[in-house]
Scaffold this active site. Structure first.
Site, PDB file in Angstrom:
ATOM      1  N   HIS A 161       3.963  22.938   6.880  1.00  0.00           N
ATOM      2  CA  HIS A 161       4.134  22.016   6.247  1.00  0.00           C
ATOM      3  C   HIS A 161       3.659  21.356   5.277  1.00  0.00           C
ATOM      4  CE1 HIS A 161       6.680  18.855   7.277  1.00  0.00           C
ATOM      5  NE2 HIS A 161       5.779  18.793   8.637  1.00  0.00           N
ATOM      6  N   ASP A 201      25.445  29.873   6.576  1.00  0.00           N
ATOM      7  CA  ASP A 201      25.844  31.382   7.336  1.00  0.00           C
ATOM      8  C   ASP A 201      25.323  32.360   6.566  1.00  0.00           C
ATOM      9  OD1 ASP A 201      28.468  33.419   7.934  1.00  0.00           O
ATOM     10  OD2 ASP A 201      30.113  32.102   6.490  1.00  0.00           O
TER      11      ASP A 201
END
Length: 438
Positions: free
Chosen positions: A154, A372
């Site tokens: 993070h 995708d």
């Protein structure tokens, strides 16, 4: 269902990182973020006509991830101190797994306890215990479906950065050169919010969350139900509530009702909400800006004041104050002192025993469903959070693309029992419907 790890290896950038880029500077916001991991998990069905050769697909994913690390070179680095990352191509972790069932079989069930097995690095892990800034995992189902996960420290990335990194990896796998140009990372955070040199070794976190396994429940708010909810949330001060505000307020209200019923006392409550500040900076930053470009604001209400429109008004009022003050505070000369005091004040509120506090993050509008890898759109996207922090609300888009919202909520056992049976909540939300039906 059994998930078996079949391979682990370290992948390095396909091209060496230039010497001039090897000392990567964190921003001030990066410095203040705790060293935990943020994980994203995408499930893809098998496409007729595609290959079901998991070895071939795994090799392609490894190559494209190495190519992606060339652009996202800090993800293959190591910590020097709380200011600098050494980007000398130490590498990232690649994990391959086999799942002994069909993807549809997994998605039709209602118990999500095994979700963590699809994630290469658990959210509660530390950099020291893992040894990598980032990791990815490809889990291949018997039917040819695949789950793709990415975990990033993070300190280097927020959810928006994770979305950009995954999109870059996907288009590199797919081989779409035009699309790849749109996800080239922009590293400007440290220029806008320069890091501060301060001593943090061994310093305790601002908020020390107790680690305990808690129930984590999934809710789905259909677009039509959200429209009705937004109509109820309208007030003089907020004429057009957003979907995320309305859903957040309803969950907050029902969680407060559960807490009040269990404790028998009416106590004040605060909700800390994360905000993407890329568009709030002047001039605004594009979505491919890498780093923790996130802030937090605190809304507060007494448990006796839990009308939906009142909670939405409080959320909107505190957001306006945040917009006017927070980014300016980050860019002033004494930014570190100002932000530290701001965070300490929030932490002090959160640790009060006479107050209920909640944390809300939203991953809506990050377009995860457009990622995708050459297999079409994912059938489901979720985050790798686990139920170790109490009173957490996480919002995501659904695969419908019509404004429906999926929410994950973590509460205590006692509060969750009442929360998931609240008639007002169930009037607008479906409790854990099948992923294939949403």
């Amino acid at each position: 269902m059994k998930i078996q790890i079949t391979a682990r290896e370290t992948l390095k950038p396909s091209s060496p990182t230039p010497q001039s880029l090897r000392d990567f500077k964190l921003s001030l916001i990066d410095q203040l973020i705790p060293p935990v991991y943020v994980s994203t998990l995408l499930f893809y069905p098998f496409i007729n006509g595609g290959t079901n050769n998991h070895f071939e697909r795994s090799e392609k994913l490894k190559k494209s991830f190495s190519d992606t690390l060339t652009l996202f070179y800090p993800l293959a680095g190591k910590t020097v101190d709380n200011i600098t990352i050494d980007c000398s191509d130490y590498g990232a972790l690649y994990v391959e797994a086999r799942v002994d069932c069909a993807l549809s079989e997994f998605l039709q069930q209602s118990n999500w306890d095994q979700l963590g097995e699809f994630i290469p690095i658990k959210d509660e892990s530390t950099e020291e215990s893992v040894g990598f800034f980032s990791a990815v995992q490809a889990s291949f189902f018997d039917c040819g479906g695949v789950a793709i996960a990415m975990s990033i420290l993070h300190k280097l990335a927020d959810a928006a950065t994770a979305a950009v990194a995954m999109r870059c990896w996907a288009v590199t796998t797919f081989g779409s050169a035009d699309a790849a140009e749109t996800v080239v990372p922009l590293y400007k955070s440290a220029e806008i919010f320069p890091p501060m040199r301060f001593f943090t070794a061994g310093a305790p976190p601002l908020v020390d969350f107790k680690k305990e396994k808690l129930p984590r429940k999934r809710l789905v708010f259909e677009a039509s139900k959200i429209a009705a909810l937004k109509a109820l949330a309208v007030s003089e001060s907020v004429e057009r509530p957003t979907s995320a505000e309305s859903v957040t307020a309803l969950i907050w209200k029902c969680a407060l009702n559960a807490a009040r019923s269990n404790s028998g006392v009416s106590r004040p409550s605060i909700l800390i909400r994360a905000v993407n500040i890329r568009r709030k900076i002047e001039p605004p930053l594009p979505d491919n800006s890498v780093g923790n470009l996130v802030g937090f604001y605190t809304a507060e209400k007494d448990e006796s004041e839990t009308e939906l429109n009142g909670l939405v008004s409080e959320l909107r009022d505190k957001l306006k104050l945040f917009d006017n003050n927070y980014v300016k505070m980050l860019q002033q000369e004494d930014a570190f002192e100002a932000v530290t005091e701001y965070l300490k004040a929030s932490a002090t509120q959160m640790m009060r025993h006479d107050m209920e506090f909640y944390i809300c993050t939203t991953w809506c509008n990050f377009s995860f469903y457009d990622i995708d890898f050459g297999w079409g759109r994912p059938v489901w996207v979720t985050m790798g959070s686990s139920g170790y922090k109490k009173n957490v609300i996480e919002l995501l888009d659904t695969n419908k693309g019509d404004g429906s919202i999926e929410a994950w909520v973590v509460l205590s056992e006692q509060d969750m029992y009442l929360f998931e049976r609240d008639p007002e909540l169930l009037a607008y939300a479906s409790l854990n419907p099948s992923v294939l039906d949403t």
